[in-house]
Design a protein around this motif. Structure first.
Motif, PDB file in Angstrom:
ATOM      1  N   ALA A  60       0.362  -0.355  -1.506  1.00  0.00           N
ATOM      2  CA  ALA A  60      -0.337  -0.435  -0.220  1.00  0.00           C
ATOM      3  C   ALA A  60      -0.423  -1.876   0.266  1.00  0.00           C
ATOM      4  CB  ALA A  60      -1.735   0.166  -0.343  1.00  0.00           C
ATOM      5  N   LEU A  61      -0.660  -2.798  -0.648  1.00  0.00           N
ATOM      6  CA  LEU A  61      -0.771  -4.204  -0.294  1.00  0.00           C
ATOM      7  C   LEU A  61       0.558  -4.756   0.208  1.00  0.00           C
ATOM      8  CD1 LEU A  61      -3.365  -5.865  -0.603  1.00  0.00           C
ATOM      9  CD2 LEU A  61      -2.400  -6.834  -2.676  1.00  0.00           C
ATOM     10  N   CYS A  62       1.624  -4.450  -0.514  1.00  0.00           N
ATOM     11  CA  CYS A  62       2.948  -4.946  -0.113  1.00  0.00           C
ATOM     12  C   CYS A  62       3.424  -4.308   1.195  1.00  0.00           C
ATOM     13  CB  CYS A  62       3.960  -4.713  -1.230  1.00  0.00           C
ATOM     14  SG  CYS A  62       3.713  -5.811  -2.641  1.00  0.00           S
ATOM     15  N   VAL A  63       3.100  -3.048   1.395  1.00  0.00           N
ATOM     16  CA  VAL A  63       3.452  -2.394   2.660  1.00  0.00           C
ATOM     17  C   VAL A  63       2.711  -3.066   3.815  1.00  0.00           C
ATOM     18  CG1 VAL A  63       3.130  -0.260   3.977  1.00  0.00           C
ATOM     19  CG2 VAL A  63       4.188  -0.176   1.736  1.00  0.00           C
ATOM     20  N   GLU A  64       1.442  -3.387   3.608  1.00  0.00           N
ATOM     21  CA  GLU A  64       0.666  -4.084   4.646  1.00  0.00           C
ATOM     22  C   GLU A  64       1.302  -5.428   4.993  1.00  0.00           C
ATOM     23  OE1 GLU A  64      -2.364  -5.067   7.358  1.00  0.00           O
ATOM     24  OE2 GLU A  64      -1.981  -3.135   6.403  1.00  0.00           O
ATOM     25  N   ILE A  65       1.712  -6.169   3.976  1.00  0.00           N
ATOM     26  CA  ILE A  65       2.365  -7.466   4.208  1.00  0.00           C
ATOM     27  C   ILE A  65       3.677  -7.262   4.951  1.00  0.00           C
ATOM     28  CG2 ILE A  65       3.465  -9.436   3.069  1.00  0.00           C
ATOM     29  CD1 ILE A  65       1.352  -9.071   0.811  1.00  0.00           C
ATOM     30  N   GLU A  97      10.630  -4.104  -1.156  1.00  0.00           N
ATOM     31  CA  GLU A  97      11.174  -3.867  -2.497  1.00  0.00           C
ATOM     32  C   GLU A  97      10.065  -3.896  -3.550  1.00  0.00           C
ATOM     33  OE1 GLU A  97      14.177  -6.906  -2.639  1.00  0.00           O
ATOM     34  OE2 GLU A  97      15.711  -5.562  -1.812  1.00  0.00           O
ATOM     35  N   LYS A  98       9.126  -4.833  -3.393  1.00  0.00           N
ATOM     36  CA  LYS A  98       8.000  -4.885  -4.331  1.00  0.00           C
ATOM     37  C   LYS A  98       7.157  -3.621  -4.233  1.00  0.00           C
ATOM     38  CE  LYS A  98       7.477  -9.899  -4.583  1.00  0.00           C
ATOM     39  NZ  LYS A  98       6.567 -11.043  -4.360  1.00  0.00           N
ATOM     40  N   ALA A  99       6.923  -3.135  -3.015  1.00  0.00           N
ATOM     41  CA  ALA A  99       6.157  -1.901  -2.834  1.00  0.00           C
ATOM     42  C   ALA A  99       6.889  -0.726  -3.465  1.00  0.00           C
ATOM     43  CB  ALA A  99       5.909  -1.643  -1.347  1.00  0.00           C
ATOM     44  N   HIS A 100       8.186  -0.677  -3.276  1.00  0.00           N
ATOM     45  CA  HIS A 100       9.010   0.386  -3.852  1.00  0.00           C
ATOM     46  C   HIS A 100       8.908   0.372  -5.370  1.00  0.00           C
ATOM     47  CE1 HIS A 100      12.867   1.530  -5.746  1.00  0.00           C
ATOM     48  NE2 HIS A 100      12.791   2.581  -4.936  1.00  0.00           N
ATOM     49  N   ASP A 101       9.112  -0.802  -5.956  1.00  0.00           N
ATOM     50  CA  ASP A 101       9.083  -0.904  -7.415  1.00  0.00           C
ATOM     51  C   ASP A 101       7.716  -0.515  -7.977  1.00  0.00           C
ATOM     52  OD1 ASP A 101      11.690  -1.759  -7.231  1.00  0.00           O
ATOM     53  OD2 ASP A 101      11.210  -3.888  -7.511  1.00  0.00           O
ATOM     54  N   ALA A 102       6.656  -0.967  -7.329  1.00  0.00           N
ATOM     55  CA  ALA A 102       5.302  -0.650  -7.800  1.00  0.00           C
ATOM     56  C   ALA A 102       4.999   0.838  -7.647  1.00  0.00           C
ATOM     57  CB  ALA A 102       4.274  -1.487  -7.047  1.00  0.00           C
ATOM     58  N   ALA A 103       5.434   1.426  -6.542  1.00  0.00           N
ATOM     59  CA  ALA A 103       5.202   2.859  -6.333  1.00  0.00           C
ATOM     60  C   ALA A 103       5.956   3.690  -7.371  1.00  0.00           C
ATOM     61  CB  ALA A 103       5.614   3.263  -4.915  1.00  0.00           C
ATOM     62  N   ARG A 150      13.732   4.006   0.873  1.00  0.00           N
ATOM     63  CA  ARG A 150      13.063   5.242   1.275  1.00  0.00           C
ATOM     64  C   ARG A 150      13.737   6.460   0.641  1.00  0.00           C
ATOM     65  NH1 ARG A 150      12.701   9.338   5.095  1.00  0.00           N
ATOM     66  NH2 ARG A 150      14.773   9.079   5.935  1.00  0.00           N
ATOM     67  N   THR A 151      15.059   6.481   0.645  1.00  0.00           N
ATOM     68  CA  THR A 151      15.808   7.581   0.050  1.00  0.00           C
ATOM     69  C   THR A 151      15.539   7.669  -1.449  1.00  0.00           C
ATOM     70  OG1 THR A 151      17.522   7.322   1.721  1.00  0.00           O
ATOM     71  CG2 THR A 151      18.126   8.536  -0.260  1.00  0.00           C
ATOM     72  N   ASP A 152      15.460   6.502  -2.080  1.00  0.00           N
ATOM     73  CA  ASP A 152      15.160   6.475  -3.505  1.00  0.00           C
ATOM     74  C   ASP A 152      13.769   7.045  -3.784  1.00  0.00           C
ATOM     75  OD1 ASP A 152      15.811   5.885  -6.181  1.00  0.00           O
ATOM     76  OD2 ASP A 152      14.734   3.979  -6.069  1.00  0.00           O
ATOM     77  N   LEU A 153      12.800   6.700  -2.941  1.00  0.00           N
ATOM     78  CA  LEU A 153      11.452   7.250  -3.110  1.00  0.00           C
ATOM     79  C   LEU A 153      11.439   8.765  -2.913  1.00  0.00           C
ATOM     80  CD1 LEU A 153       9.204   4.583  -1.340  1.00  0.00           C
ATOM     81  CD2 LEU A 153       9.330   5.077  -3.777  1.00  0.00           C
ATOM     82  N   LEU A 154      12.177   9.230  -1.904  1.00  0.00           N
ATOM     83  CA  LEU A 154      12.258  10.676  -1.671  1.00  0.00           C
ATOM     84  C   LEU A 154      12.868  11.391  -2.876  1.00  0.00           C
ATOM     85  CD1 LEU A 154      13.370  10.916   2.058  1.00  0.00           C
ATOM     86  CD2 LEU A 154      11.276  11.822   1.067  1.00  0.00           C
TER      87      LEU A 154
END
Length: 162
Positions: A60-65, A97-103, A150-154
């Protein structure tokens, strides 16, 4: 036989109603002040918080940034400051990328992160359409990278338990 109602009873009910309304107004005012104070956290403060944040809080923090940097990049492109916009665009990709990795690591906020990536990628495509041809490549690359994340998260969300 019952005695008639007191004349002051209606007045007491009105006073109680006014106290309740005043209390509600005070609560709403205090929460709005707190929310405004929270939202005014600077980008630098958010970046500093991201350095020491727990993995669960990091998406959430990285997405906000990333969203703030995307807004900044859009404003900079509009103002004609292409070099500064490119720097902000790199931050968008880095923090995404940081948000992705953390998620992916925590399993938390995966859906919210994916939705944010979709919106940011769409915004990047809109920005790209407003730029000169020479400046479009980096914006398209950033949009493509966000779509890839996004595709990777899906894939991660829908491959669980199978």
């Amino acid at each position: 036989m019952a005695s008639p109602a007191s004349v002051n009873r209606d007045r007491a009910e009105k006073i109680d109603a006014m106290r309740f309304q005043t209390t509600i107004a005070a609560i709403l005012l205090s929460t709005s002040v707190l929310a405004a104070a929270y939202k005014t956290e600077t980008l630098q403060e958010l970046m500093a918080r991201a350095q020491s944040a727990r993995v669960e809080d990091l998406p959430a923090l990285c997405v906000e940034i990333a969203e703030r940097q995307l807004k900044s990049a859009d404003d900079l492109y509009t103002a004609g400051k292409v070099d500064d916009a490119q720097t902000a665009l790199k931050d968008v990709v880095t923090y995404s990328e940081k948000a992705h990795d953390a998620a992916m690591q925590s399993g938390k906020k995966v859906k919210n992160t994916e939705i944010a990536f979709r919106k940011m990628a769409a915004k990047l495509r809109d920005i790209k359409r407003s730029l000169n041809f020479d400046d479009q490549a980096s914006v398209q690359a950033a949009a493509d990278r966000l779509e890839s994340l996004r595709t990777d998260l899906l894939s991660h969300m829908f491959s669980k338990g199978k």
